[in-house]
Scaffold this motif. Structure first.
Motif, mmCIF file in Angstrom:
data_model
loop_
_atom_site.group_PDB
_atom_site.id
_atom_site.type_symbol
_atom_site.label_atom_id
_atom_site.label_comp_id
_atom_site.label_asym_id
_atom_site.label_seq_id
_atom_site.Cartn_x
_atom_site.Cartn_y
_atom_site.Cartn_z
ATOM 1 N N GLY A 120 0.811 -1.217 0.000
ATOM 2 C CA GLY A 120 0.000 0.000 0.000
ATOM 3 C C GLY A 120 0.842 1.264 0.000
ATOM 4 N N ILE A 121 2.159 1.120 0.063
ATOM 5 C CA ILE A 121 3.066 2.265 0.031
ATOM 6 C C ILE A 121 3.478 2.529 -1.427
ATOM 7 N N PRO A 122 3.436 3.773 -1.889
ATOM 8 C CA PRO A 122 3.913 4.064 -3.243
ATOM 9 C C PRO A 122 5.342 3.554 -3.423
ATOM 10 N N TYR A 123 5.600 2.872 -4.523
ATOM 11 C CA TYR A 123 6.908 2.247 -4.706
ATOM 12 C C TYR A 123 7.403 2.433 -6.127
ATOM 13 N N THR A 124 8.732 2.370 -6.249
ATOM 14 C CA THR A 124 9.389 2.333 -7.552
ATOM 15 C C THR A 124 10.343 1.147 -7.532
ATOM 16 N N ILE A 125 10.082 0.173 -8.387
ATOM 17 C CA ILE A 125 10.954 -0.995 -8.499
ATOM 18 C C ILE A 125 11.788 -0.840 -9.764
ATOM 19 N N ILE A 126 13.090 -0.772 -9.590
ATOM 20 C CA ILE A 126 14.010 -0.592 -10.710
ATOM 21 C C ILE A 126 14.669 -1.933 -10.998
ATOM 22 N N ARG A 127 14.245 -2.580 -12.076
ATOM 23 C CA ARG A 127 14.839 -3.853 -12.473
ATOM 24 C C ARG A 127 16.008 -3.571 -13.412
ATOM 25 N N THR A 128 17.196 -3.900 -12.967
ATOM 26 C CA THR A 128 18.393 -3.543 -13.720
ATOM 27 C C THR A 128 18.946 -4.720 -14.501
ATOM 28 N N GLY A 129 19.802 -4.371 -15.470
ATOM 29 C CA GLY A 129 20.570 -5.389 -16.163
ATOM 30 C C GLY A 129 21.714 -5.846 -15.270
ATOM 31 N N GLU A 130 22.569 -6.704 -15.788
ATOM 32 C CA GLU A 130 23.738 -7.198 -15.044
ATOM 33 C C GLU A 130 24.594 -6.019 -14.611
ATOM 34 N N LEU A 131 24.931 -5.971 -13.316
ATOM 35 C CA LEU A 131 25.713 -4.861 -12.783
ATOM 36 C C LEU A 131 27.188 -5.007 -13.151
ATOM 37 N N GLN A 132 27.787 -3.903 -13.603
ATOM 38 C CA GLN A 132 29.163 -3.916 -14.073
ATOM 39 C C GLN A 132 30.034 -2.938 -13.294
ATOM 40 N N ASP A 133 31.296 -3.302 -13.083
ATOM 41 C CA ASP A 133 32.265 -2.407 -12.455
ATOM 42 C C ASP A 133 32.910 -1.531 -13.521
ATOM 43 N N THR A 134 32.104 -0.740 -14.164
ATOM 44 C CA THR A 134 32.582 0.154 -15.216
ATOM 45 C C THR A 134 32.260 1.594 -14.831
ATOM 46 N N PRO A 135 32.989 2.570 -15.371
ATOM 47 C CA PRO A 135 32.745 3.976 -15.022
ATOM 48 C C PRO A 135 31.328 4.412 -15.355
ATOM 49 N N GLY A 136 30.735 5.177 -14.469
ATOM 50 C CA GLY A 136 29.402 5.706 -14.707
ATOM 51 C C GLY A 136 29.453 7.034 -15.429
ATOM 52 N N GLY A 137 28.312 7.447 -15.949
ATOM 53 C CA GLY A 137 28.219 8.737 -16.607
ATOM 54 C C GLY A 137 28.764 8.764 -18.017
ATOM 55 N N LYS A 138 29.215 7.619 -18.505
ATOM 56 C CA LYS A 138 29.795 7.562 -19.847
ATOM 57 C C LYS A 138 28.763 7.194 -20.910
ATOM 58 N N GLN A 139 27.730 6.468 -20.489
ATOM 59 C CA GLN A 139 26.728 5.991 -21.442
ATOM 60 C C GLN A 139 25.355 6.548 -21.086
ATOM 61 N N GLY A 140 24.424 6.359 -22.000
ATOM 62 C CA GLY A 140 23.050 6.727 -21.734
ATOM 63 C C GLY A 140 22.301 5.537 -21.152
ATOM 64 N N PHE A 141 20.984 5.513 -21.366
ATOM 65 C CA PHE A 141 20.154 4.465 -20.782
ATOM 66 C C PHE A 141 19.149 3.959 -21.806
ATOM 67 N N THR A 142 18.652 2.761 -21.565
ATOM 68 C CA THR A 142 17.533 2.227 -22.324
ATOM 69 C C THR A 142 16.555 1.606 -21.346
ATOM 70 N N PHE A 143 15.268 1.774 -21.621
ATOM 71 C CA PHE A 143 14.220 1.269 -20.740
ATOM 72 C C PHE A 143 13.324 0.273 -21.480
ATOM 73 N N ASP A 144 13.823 -0.271 -22.570
ATOM 74 C CA ASP A 144 13.036 -1.201 -23.368
ATOM 75 C C ASP A 144 12.714 -2.471 -22.572
ATOM 76 N N LYS A 145 11.570 -3.041 -22.873
ATOM 77 C CA LYS A 145 11.167 -4.274 -22.211
ATOM 78 C C LYS A 145 12.161 -5.385 -22.534
ATOM 79 N N GLY A 146 12.606 -6.086 -21.493
ATOM 80 C CA GLY A 146 13.529 -7.200 -21.663
ATOM 81 C C GLY A 146 14.991 -6.854 -21.463
ATOM 82 N N VAL A 147 15.334 -5.546 -21.333
ATOM 83 C CA VAL A 147 16.748 -5.164 -21.224
ATOM 84 C C VAL A 147 17.359 -5.593 -19.900
ATOM 85 N N ALA A 148 16.527 -5.765 -18.861
ATOM 86 C CA ALA A 148 17.062 -6.193 -17.567
ATOM 87 C C ALA A 148 17.621 -7.608 -17.650
#
Length: 309
Positions: A224-252
């Protein structure tokens, strides 16, 4: 020499001593639009080897109150009292101001990255950690660190005091606690799609994590609490801020994403609180996001038309 920068990148070598091995990359937030102008003394800018704005925070974070003065922010935690000052306080007024963000697993790799992104966001921060002393050395009084058993209702109430939003960077918290009364928004980082895609020995190794992720999502969706579930792809030890994002179905299930970018997305999710719940998938891609609130609102509209299971 004094060098003034906003989104420019600087060279630093000093990192936060939060754990024995520092998990942070040198590029976190290097390409973020932070709207913060910082005067940093005794730094040299290298044109060929630039290190991000994030490292400037790490260099100063040991200073505790200096960090707050650096941002021109009030000493919120000194005013409210640190976690050690009010450990015996059982008075929880119903009309208390709720403006804090609670980070669970605050001493985990992703948890620390979320905390530092929240510092850039100038949020009031509380964190659940295993060692308050180590957390104090790492973040100073800027973060109100708490240690205890979250299955203990008394401790949980104390941890949730003044909390508006919870960010869960790892699985297991939501399904292990009781009431989250008073919380207005929960952001859950979920790798359920990644775990579900594992086979063979990897599937066996991730079986417990998968069960916890499933339980967390199920409990949160029925809370009953407002929620945001962020399903991510495989987590990588790579620098952030270098790439953009995609939210297409199945990318996780098929994509990957920098851990630094994941922490950034968790904090950006604070900008849009859904009436009920929002579930979306994210991986690194080509899309740059100029307005995250608008982006999340669009994802909300799409999910209402085609619900994500």
């Amino acid at each position: 020499m004094v060098l003034v920068c906003s989104s420019s990148t600087l060279s630093l070598t000093k990192l936060v001593p939060f754990t024995s091995t520092t998990p942070f990359g040198s590029s976190f937030l290097s390409n973020r639009d932070t709207n913060v102008s910082v005067a940093v003394p005794l730094l040299v800018c290298h044109a060929k080897k630039k290190i991000g704005f994030f490292d400037q925070i790490l260099d100063y974070i040991e200073g505790g109150p200096k960090l707050r003065k650096w941002y021109g922010a009030p000493d919120l935690l000194e005013k409210e009292g640190t976690s050690t000052a009010n450990d015996g306080d059982d008075d929880f007024p119903e009309d208390e101001v709720r403006d804090a963000v609670l980070v669970t697993d605050g001493d985990s790799e992703i948890g620390q990255m979320v905390i530092l992104s929240l510092i850039v966001n100038k949020s009031r921060i509380k964190a659940l950690v295993k060692d308050k002393r180590v957390a104090l050395e790492a973040f100073g009084n800027y973060v109100e660190s708490m240690t205890g058993d979250t299955s203990d209702n008394r401790f949980l109430r104390k941890a949730l005091r003044g909390v508006c939003t919870i960010i869960c960077p790892n699985e297991g918290f939501i399904s292990s606690v009781g009431s989250l009364q008073g919380v207005k928004h929960v952001v859950l980082l979920s790798q359920l799609s990644v775990y579900s895609g594992k086979t063979g020995i990897e599937s066996m190794m991730k079986n417990n994590a998968k069960k916890l992720a499933e339980q967390d999502e199920s409990v949160l969706r029925s809370s009953g609490i407002p929620y945001t579930i962020i399903r991510t792809g495989e987590l990588q030890d790579t620098p952030g801020g270098k790439q953009g994002f995609t939210f297409d179905k199945g990318v996780a299930a098929t994509g990957s994403i920098s851990k630094e970018d994941v922490a950034f997305v968790c904090v950006k999710a604070l900008e849009f609180v859904p009436q009920t719940g929002l579930i979306f998938e994210v991986a690194n891609g080509e899309n740059k996001i100029p307005d995250w609130k608008e982006c999340l609102a669009t994802l909300m509209e799409k999910s209402s038309q085609q619900p994500l299971q």
